[in-house]
Design a protein around this motif. Structure first.
Motif, PDB file in Angstrom:
ATOM      1  N   MET A  26      -4.599  36.129   7.563  1.00 52.32           N
ATOM      2  CA  MET A  26      -5.119  36.387   9.119  1.00 52.32           C
ATOM      3  C   MET A  26      -6.630  36.447   9.052  1.00 52.32           C
ATOM      4  N   PRO A  27      -7.088  35.404   9.727  1.00 54.57           N
ATOM      5  CA  PRO A  27      -8.823  35.188   9.496  1.00 54.57           C
ATOM      6  C   PRO A  27      -9.172  36.432  10.279  1.00 54.57           C
ATOM      7  N   ARG A  28     -10.352  37.158   9.576  1.00 56.50           N
ATOM      8  CA  ARG A  28     -11.093  38.193  10.343  1.00 56.50           C
ATOM      9  C   ARG A  28     -12.060  37.707  11.341  1.00 56.50           C
ATOM     10  N   VAL A  29     -12.011  38.052  12.533  1.00 48.79           N
ATOM     11  CA  VAL A  29     -13.042  37.773  13.551  1.00 48.79           C
ATOM     12  C   VAL A  29     -14.230  38.801  13.957  1.00 48.79           C
ATOM     13  N   PRO A  30     -15.435  38.492  13.667  1.00 49.61           N
ATOM     14  CA  PRO A  30     -16.455  39.684  13.873  1.00 49.61           C
ATOM     15  C   PRO A  30     -16.503  39.788  15.370  1.00 49.61           C
ATOM     16  N   SER A  31     -16.964  41.044  15.541  1.00 49.13           N
ATOM     17  CA  SER A  31     -17.126  41.432  16.932  1.00 49.13           C
ATOM     18  C   SER A  31     -18.120  42.393  17.022  1.00 49.13           C
ATOM     19  N   GLU A  32     -18.782  42.713  18.054  1.00 47.77           N
ATOM     20  CA  GLU A  32     -19.675  43.609  18.317  1.00 47.77           C
ATOM     21  C   GLU A  32     -19.379  45.145  17.776  1.00 47.77           C
ATOM     22  N   ALA A  33     -18.172  45.279  17.985  1.00 46.01           N
ATOM     23  CA  ALA A  33     -17.567  46.438  17.683  1.00 46.01           C
ATOM     24  C   ALA A  33     -17.783  46.733  16.148  1.00 46.01           C
ATOM     25  N   ALA A  34     -17.303  45.562  15.136  1.00 52.57           N
ATOM     26  CA  ALA A  34     -17.570  45.618  13.836  1.00 52.57           C
ATOM     27  C   ALA A  34     -18.898  45.609  13.464  1.00 52.57           C
ATOM     28  N   ALA A  35     -19.882  45.219  13.992  1.00 55.82           N
ATOM     29  CA  ALA A  35     -21.110  45.148  13.598  1.00 55.82           C
ATOM     30  C   ALA A  35     -21.542  46.620  13.988  1.00 55.82           C
ATOM     31  N   TYR A  36     -21.261  47.138  14.992  1.00 56.66           N
ATOM     32  CA  TYR A  36     -21.646  48.720  15.443  1.00 56.66           C
ATOM     33  C   TYR A  36     -21.097  49.533  14.347  1.00 56.66           C
ATOM     34  N   ILE A  37     -19.730  49.475  14.046  1.00 53.08           N
ATOM     35  CA  ILE A  37     -19.360  50.569  12.977  1.00 53.08           C
ATOM     36  C   ILE A  37     -19.978  50.241  11.488  1.00 53.08           C
ATOM     37  N   GLY A  38     -20.106  48.865  11.224  1.00 54.39           N
ATOM     38  CA  GLY A  38     -20.771  48.576   9.844  1.00 54.39           C
ATOM     39  C   GLY A  38     -22.330  49.078   9.823  1.00 54.39           C
ATOM     40  N   ALA A  39     -22.961  48.996  10.836  1.00 57.89           N
ATOM     41  CA  ALA A  39     -24.325  49.424  11.130  1.00 57.89           C
ATOM     42  C   ALA A  39     -24.298  50.963  10.792  1.00 57.89           C
ATOM     43  N   ARG A  40     -23.442  51.604  11.354  1.00 54.13           N
ATOM     44  CA  ARG A  40     -23.326  53.312  11.329  1.00 54.13           C
ATOM     45  C   ARG A  40     -22.948  53.604   9.478  1.00 54.13           C
ATOM     46  N   ILE A  41     -22.264  52.681   9.005  1.00 55.75           N
ATOM     47  CA  ILE A  41     -21.767  52.885   7.798  1.00 55.75           C
ATOM     48  C   ILE A  41     -23.113  52.520   6.864  1.00 55.75           C
ATOM     49  N   ALA A  42     -23.800  51.536   7.142  1.00 54.63           N
ATOM     50  CA  ALA A  42     -24.902  51.365   6.294  1.00 54.63           C
ATOM     51  C   ALA A  42     -25.922  52.389   6.379  1.00 54.63           C
TER      52      ALA A  42
ATOM     53  N   SER B 154     -16.808  45.784  -3.365  1.00 56.11           N
ATOM     54  CA  SER B 154     -17.936  45.753  -2.804  1.00 56.11           C
ATOM     55  C   SER B 154     -18.279  44.571  -1.903  1.00 56.11           C
ATOM     56  N   SER B 155     -17.499  43.321  -2.238  1.00 50.47           N
ATOM     57  CA  SER B 155     -17.755  42.357  -1.327  1.00 50.47           C
ATOM     58  C   SER B 155     -17.048  42.868   0.330  1.00 50.47           C
ATOM     59  N   ASN B 156     -16.294  43.748   0.308  1.00 53.02           N
ATOM     60  CA  ASN B 156     -15.532  44.166   1.505  1.00 53.02           C
ATOM     61  C   ASN B 156     -16.627  45.138   1.900  1.00 53.02           C
ATOM     62  N   ILE B 157     -17.395  46.038   1.326  1.00 53.21           N
ATOM     63  CA  ILE B 157     -18.316  47.036   1.800  1.00 53.21           C
ATOM     64  C   ILE B 157     -19.307  46.053   2.468  1.00 53.21           C
ATOM     65  N   ARG B 158     -19.880  44.844   1.795  1.00 55.95           N
ATOM     66  CA  ARG B 158     -20.818  44.195   2.333  1.00 55.95           C
ATOM     67  C   ARG B 158     -20.344  43.591   3.770  1.00 55.95           C
ATOM     68  N   SER B 159     -19.183  43.247   3.636  1.00 57.49           N
ATOM     69  CA  SER B 159     -18.607  42.383   5.068  1.00 57.49           C
ATOM     70  C   SER B 159     -18.746  43.446   6.132  1.00 57.49           C
ATOM     71  N   TYR B 160     -18.180  44.718   5.916  1.00 59.08           N
ATOM     72  CA  TYR B 160     -18.130  45.835   6.691  1.00 59.08           C
ATOM     73  C   TYR B 160     -19.465  46.007   7.436  1.00 59.08           C
ATOM     74  N   GLU B 161     -20.399  46.184   6.448  1.00 53.26           N
ATOM     75  CA  GLU B 161     -21.536  46.737   7.041  1.00 53.26           C
ATOM     76  C   GLU B 161     -22.415  45.601   7.726  1.00 53.26           C
ATOM     77  N   SER B 162     -22.073  44.260   7.484  1.00 50.57           N
ATOM     78  CA  SER B 162     -22.942  43.248   7.983  1.00 50.57           C
ATOM     79  C   SER B 162     -22.166  42.762   9.363  1.00 50.57           C
ATOM     80  N   GLY B 163     -20.900  43.325   9.605  1.00 47.22           N
ATOM     81  CA  GLY B 163     -19.954  43.142  10.767  1.00 47.22           C
ATOM     82  C   GLY B 163     -19.425  41.967  10.645  1.00 47.22           C
ATOM     83  N   ARG B 164     -19.304  41.246   9.707  1.00 47.22           N
ATOM     84  CA  ARG B 164     -18.186  40.235   9.296  1.00 47.22           C
ATOM     85  C   ARG B 164     -16.818  40.438   9.438  1.00 47.22           C
ATOM     86  N   ALA B 165     -16.554  41.656   9.085  1.00 48.40           N
ATOM     87  CA  ALA B 165     -14.983  42.340   8.998  1.00 48.40           C
ATOM     88  C   ALA B 165     -14.872  43.608   9.852  1.00 48.40           C
ATOM     89  N   MET B 166     -13.956  43.703  10.415  1.00 46.75           N
ATOM     90  CA  MET B 166     -13.594  45.162  11.235  1.00 46.75           C
ATOM     91  C   MET B 166     -12.887  45.810   9.883  1.00 46.75           C
TER      92      MET B 166
END
Length: 90
Positions: free
Chosen positions: A1-17, A38-50
């Protein structure tokens, strides 16, 4: 299942970062401490993955923060599209 970025993913990722940077630790440290690749951490922080709830709790534990801190201020409109629209309840 492809991951679709959203503003919500970016918001949460920015708070983690932000929390990680305040602690003065690297993404690699967070990955090793939380047991998340670590690749998942980068994806979360950048908002590319929820991040999932389970993963968010693991990250929060590694950063010694309540999981809710990363969701504080999150609103439905950040999810966008049909999934983020409010539904009327009859």
């Amino acid at each position: 299942m492809p991951r679709v970025p959203s503003e919500a993913a970016a918001y949460i990722g920015a708070r983690i970062a932000d929390a990680r940077k305040r602690m003065g630790v690297s993404q690699d440290w967070l990955a090793a401490t939380s047991g998340i690749d670590s690749s998942n951490i980068r994806s979360y922080e950048s908002g590319r993955a929820m991040v999932s709830v389970h993963t968010l709790v693991r990250i929060a534990d590694a950063l010694d923060a309540p999981p809710g801190d990363f969701l504080d201020g999150l609103t439905l409109d950040l999810f966008g599209g049909p999934a983020g629209e409010r539904k009327k309840v009859s």
